[in-house]
Design a protein around this motif. Structure first.
Motif, PDB file in Angstrom:
ATOM      1  N   THR A 157      43.557  51.402  45.571  1.00 48.72           N
ATOM      2  CA  THR A 157      42.245  50.874  45.172  1.00 48.72           C
ATOM      3  C   THR A 157      41.698  51.722  44.028  1.00 48.72           C
ATOM      4  O   THR A 157      42.006  52.899  43.906  1.00 48.72           O
ATOM      5  CB  THR A 157      41.266  50.882  46.352  1.00 48.72           C
ATOM      6  OG1 THR A 157      40.995  52.238  46.744  1.00 48.72           O
ATOM      7  CG2 THR A 157      41.817  50.112  47.538  1.00 48.72           C
ATOM      8  N   SER A 182      43.666  47.457  42.581  1.00 56.25           N
ATOM      9  CA  SER A 182      42.405  46.732  42.437  1.00 56.25           C
ATOM     10  C   SER A 182      41.614  47.341  41.296  1.00 56.25           C
ATOM     11  O   SER A 182      41.714  48.533  41.004  1.00 56.25           O
ATOM     12  CB  SER A 182      41.575  46.801  43.727  1.00 56.25           C
ATOM     13  OG  SER A 182      41.090  48.122  43.956  1.00 56.25           O
ATOM     14  N   ARG A 204      38.034  42.635  41.803  1.00 60.44           N
ATOM     15  CA  ARG A 204      36.994  42.627  42.831  1.00 60.44           C
ATOM     16  C   ARG A 204      35.649  42.410  42.152  1.00 60.44           C
ATOM     17  O   ARG A 204      35.469  42.656  40.960  1.00 60.44           O
ATOM     18  CB  ARG A 204      37.012  43.942  43.627  1.00 60.44           C
ATOM     19  CG  ARG A 204      37.083  45.224  42.803  1.00 60.44           C
ATOM     20  CD  ARG A 204      35.737  45.705  42.362  1.00 60.44           C
ATOM     21  NE  ARG A 204      35.824  46.877  41.515  1.00 60.44           N
ATOM     22  CZ  ARG A 204      34.861  47.192  40.658  1.00 60.44           C
ATOM     23  NH1 ARG A 204      33.808  46.422  40.508  1.00 60.44           N
ATOM     24  NH2 ARG A 204      34.971  48.294  39.922  1.00 60.44           N
ATOM     25  N   GLN A 234      36.812  47.513  50.267  1.00 66.10           N
ATOM     26  CA  GLN A 234      38.233  47.553  49.920  1.00 66.10           C
ATOM     27  C   GLN A 234      39.043  48.317  50.969  1.00 66.10           C
ATOM     28  O   GLN A 234      40.152  47.919  51.318  1.00 66.10           O
ATOM     29  CB  GLN A 234      38.414  48.165  48.536  1.00 66.10           C
ATOM     30  CG  GLN A 234      37.803  47.303  47.428  1.00 66.10           C
ATOM     31  CD  GLN A 234      38.138  47.797  46.047  1.00 66.10           C
ATOM     32  OE1 GLN A 234      39.290  48.005  45.703  1.00 66.10           O
ATOM     33  NE2 GLN A 234      37.115  47.989  45.224  1.00 66.10           N
TER      34      GLN A 234
END
Length: 344
Positions: A157, A182, A204, A234
């Motif tokens: 992430t 992400s 996102r 997340q």
């Protein structure tokens, strides 16, 4: 032999006022301050580059509980990892003028420091700026806390940040078969796939479908390793798709540090502990101080990978001490890719 004329002043970036919310350039100022002659046991360094790191937002916000770093008060000079050239050093010490060194007194063009707080640059790394990488956190987490095994599916992430841009590459070098990431920027997502070898990067944000739904679609058979730099939804979504025995390492809390509300010192998240138990998941926070052997091992590996071309060190450059007042706000706003470095 000509005598080197040492500077009499230094320019420093100082905190003007503690922000109510996210810091902006107006909360910082560049100040010229007298620079004393080096005394016994002191080293004078002309800084060349220093790192901008998101943890400064937490220190500015007034949160230091559990951190090995001091609170930043209005009037204080900011600090952080820096590299530079020695201008003056004790005659009885190992350093000499012209040596390149690393230290923690960034955010100024010259630093006068005790010799014990200055280290020669590690010859394992091919460039000075490579000493400002934050990749040791990713390497340590992916070899100690959440070790990557051959064939693993890995999620990173915050993949476009200083840690994430290296984490995906490290995971691949350690044997991962599929790397997911992400980010909030389509441009950054494209760069992560095109330049750094990510297989898929999920966007996102409120304009996109729920992150948990997108992650399930991207990893229908689950995930083996999570390196989380964000927290929040997340991390919760990652735990929802974790396979039996998956390993999860939390190395950052950007969801809290980058939030407009609060002081950057908290990042709450709802976790399904039932899933932790029935799937035998391991979940832990990674701190480099708990693994003192990692730094030297990482530098040796990183240097070899850099020289062979097996890894890249992505970083964005902010020019000059005057430009530094906008560097932390720009980092928080997501304007940069990779690490953020000020060049003097």
């Amino acid at each position: 032999m000509p005598t080197t004329v040492l500077p009499r002043t230094a320019r420093e970036v100082r905190l003007v006022a503690r922000p109510d919310g996210l810091p902006a350039p107006r909360h910082f100022t560049v100040t010229r301050t007298p620079l004393p002659e080096p005394g016994p046991g002191q080293v004078l360094v002309r800084n060349e580059h220093f790192l901008v790191f998101p943890g400064l937002r937490t220190l500015i916000g007034g949160q230091t509980e559990g951190l090995p770093l001091p609170l930043l008060q209005p009037g204080d000079t900011l600090f952080g990892p820096a590299v530079g050239e020695v201008l003056a050093a004790p005659a009885d010490g190992p350093l000499r003028p012209g040596d390149r060194v690393a230290h923690l007194a960034g955010w100024r063009d010259h630093a006068l420091l005790p010799a014990t707080e200055v280290s020669p640059l590690d010859p394992a790394l091919p460039t000075a700026v490579a000493h400002l990488t934050q990749g040791s956190a990713a390497y340590g987490a992916l070899t100690r806390l959440a070790p990557v095994r051959a064939g693993d599916v890995v999620l990173v992430t915050g993949a476009a940040g200083a840690v994430g841009t290296l984490a995906g590459q490290i995971a691949r070098l350690l044997g991962a078969a599929r790397i997911l990431g992400s980010t909030g920027s389509p441009h950054k997502a494209d760069r992560l796939v095109r330049e750094l070898g990510y297989d898929e990067v999920l966007l996102r944000g409120p304009e996109h479908p729920p992150f948990a739904d997108r992650l399930r679609a991207a990893a229908p058979d689950g995930i083996d390793v999570v390196l989380d730099t964000v927290g929040g939804e997340q991390l919760s979504a990652a735990l929802g798709v974790a396979r039996q025995g998956a390993r999860v390492a939390v190395v950052g809390t950007l969801a809290g540090q980058m939030a407009a509300e609060g002081d950057g010192g908290t990042a709450p998240v709802e976790i399904d502990t039932f899933r932790l138990v029935v799937r035998g998941l391991s979940l832990g926070g990674y701190a480099g101080t708990d693994h003192p052997d990692v730094q030297a091992e990482w530098r040796e590996q990183f240097g070899g990978w850099l020289r062979s071309g097996a890894i890249r060190f992505p970083y964005s450059t902010v020019e000059g001490i005057d430009g530094a007042v906008r560097a932390l706000p720009e980092l928080i706003a997501g304007h940069h890719f990779g690490a953020v470095v000020v060049r003097l």
